[in-house]
Design a protein around this motif. Structure first.
Motif, PDB file in Angstrom:
ATOM      1  N   ASP A 105      32.535  -4.425 -32.855  1.00 43.10           N
ATOM      2  CA  ASP A 105      33.634  -3.658 -33.439  1.00 43.10           C
ATOM      3  C   ASP A 105      34.572  -4.537 -34.265  1.00 43.10           C
ATOM      4  O   ASP A 105      35.088  -4.098 -35.294  1.00 43.10           O
ATOM      5  CB  ASP A 105      34.419  -2.917 -32.361  1.00 43.10           C
ATOM      6  CG  ASP A 105      33.644  -1.746 -31.776  1.00 43.10           C
ATOM      7  OD1 ASP A 105      32.627  -1.322 -32.378  1.00 43.10           O
ATOM      8  OD2 ASP A 105      34.045  -1.252 -30.707  1.00 43.10           O
ATOM      9  N   ALA A 106      34.805  -5.770 -33.839  1.00 47.66           N
ATOM     10  CA  ALA A 106      35.659  -6.681 -34.604  1.00 47.66           C
ATOM     11  C   ALA A 106      35.057  -6.951 -35.979  1.00 47.66           C
ATOM     12  O   ALA A 106      35.766  -6.977 -36.991  1.00 47.66           O
ATOM     13  CB  ALA A 106      35.870  -7.990 -33.843  1.00 47.66           C
ATOM     14  N   ASP A 163      27.833  -6.859 -26.851  1.00 47.06           N
ATOM     15  CA  ASP A 163      29.293  -6.855 -26.723  1.00 47.06           C
ATOM     16  C   ASP A 163      29.912  -5.923 -27.764  1.00 47.06           C
ATOM     17  O   ASP A 163      30.039  -6.273 -28.942  1.00 47.06           O
ATOM     18  CB  ASP A 163      29.818  -8.283 -26.891  1.00 47.06           C
ATOM     19  CG  ASP A 163      31.308  -8.414 -26.642  1.00 47.06           C
ATOM     20  OD1 ASP A 163      32.034  -7.405 -26.688  1.00 47.06           O
ATOM     21  OD2 ASP A 163      31.756  -9.557 -26.427  1.00 47.06           O
ATOM     22  N   ASP A 164      30.310  -4.729 -27.338  1.00 46.48           N
ATOM     23  CA  ASP A 164      30.875  -3.740 -28.253  1.00 46.48           C
ATOM     24  C   ASP A 164      32.136  -4.250 -28.933  1.00 46.48           C
ATOM     25  O   ASP A 164      32.374  -3.960 -30.109  1.00 46.48           O
ATOM     26  CB  ASP A 164      31.188  -2.435 -27.520  1.00 46.48           C
ATOM     27  CG  ASP A 164      29.934  -1.670 -27.132  1.00 46.48           C
ATOM     28  OD1 ASP A 164      28.854  -1.923 -27.708  1.00 46.48           O
ATOM     29  OD2 ASP A 164      30.033  -0.805 -26.233  1.00 46.48           O
ATOM     30  N   ASP A 165      32.962  -5.022 -28.239  1.00 42.01           N
ATOM     31  CA  ASP A 165      34.191  -5.545 -28.843  1.00 42.01           C
ATOM     32  C   ASP A 165      33.885  -6.525 -29.968  1.00 42.01           C
ATOM     33  O   ASP A 165      34.561  -6.533 -31.005  1.00 42.01           O
ATOM     34  CB  ASP A 165      35.077  -6.216 -27.786  1.00 42.01           C
ATOM     35  CG  ASP A 165      35.670  -5.213 -26.804  1.00 42.01           C
ATOM     36  OD1 ASP A 165      35.825  -4.031 -27.161  1.00 42.01           O
ATOM     37  OD2 ASP A 165      35.990  -5.620 -25.672  1.00 42.01           O
TER      38      ASP A 165
END
Length: 88
Positions: free
Chosen positions: A76-77, A71-73
């Motif tokens: 990134d978070a 999960d890139d999101d």
């Protein structure tokens, strides 16, 4: 699954590489996690996921590890939390 950020930091080493760290919790999980980041130029990131202090349940750890990978999101978070602390 959403991370609850507890603390974060990032700095540059003497060669200009970026070193970051984010400590976070995931709702319903027994233990907190720590992810460390490393990048020579701030483009491609290596990371390591560990328990922040005490060990937790392996299945929970593996689910977070998979989430970071897939999960890139989510990734990134965690990275952004550290990145936002960098003083230029």
């Amino acid at each position: 699954m959403k991370p609850n950020i507890l603390e974060a930091s990032m700095r540059k080493d003497e060669e200009g590489a970026l070193l970051g760290r984010t400590v976070f919790e995931v709702e319903g999980h027994k233990a907190a996690y720590e992810i460390t980041f490393y990048s020579k130029k701030g483009q491609e990131w290596d990371y390591s996921l560990n328990y922040a202090s005490e060990s937790g349940i392996e299945a929970e750890f593996l689910s977070v590890d998979e989430r970071v990978e897939q999960d890139d999101d989510f990734f990134d978070a965690l990275l952004d939390a550290a990145w936002d602390t960098l003083e230029e």
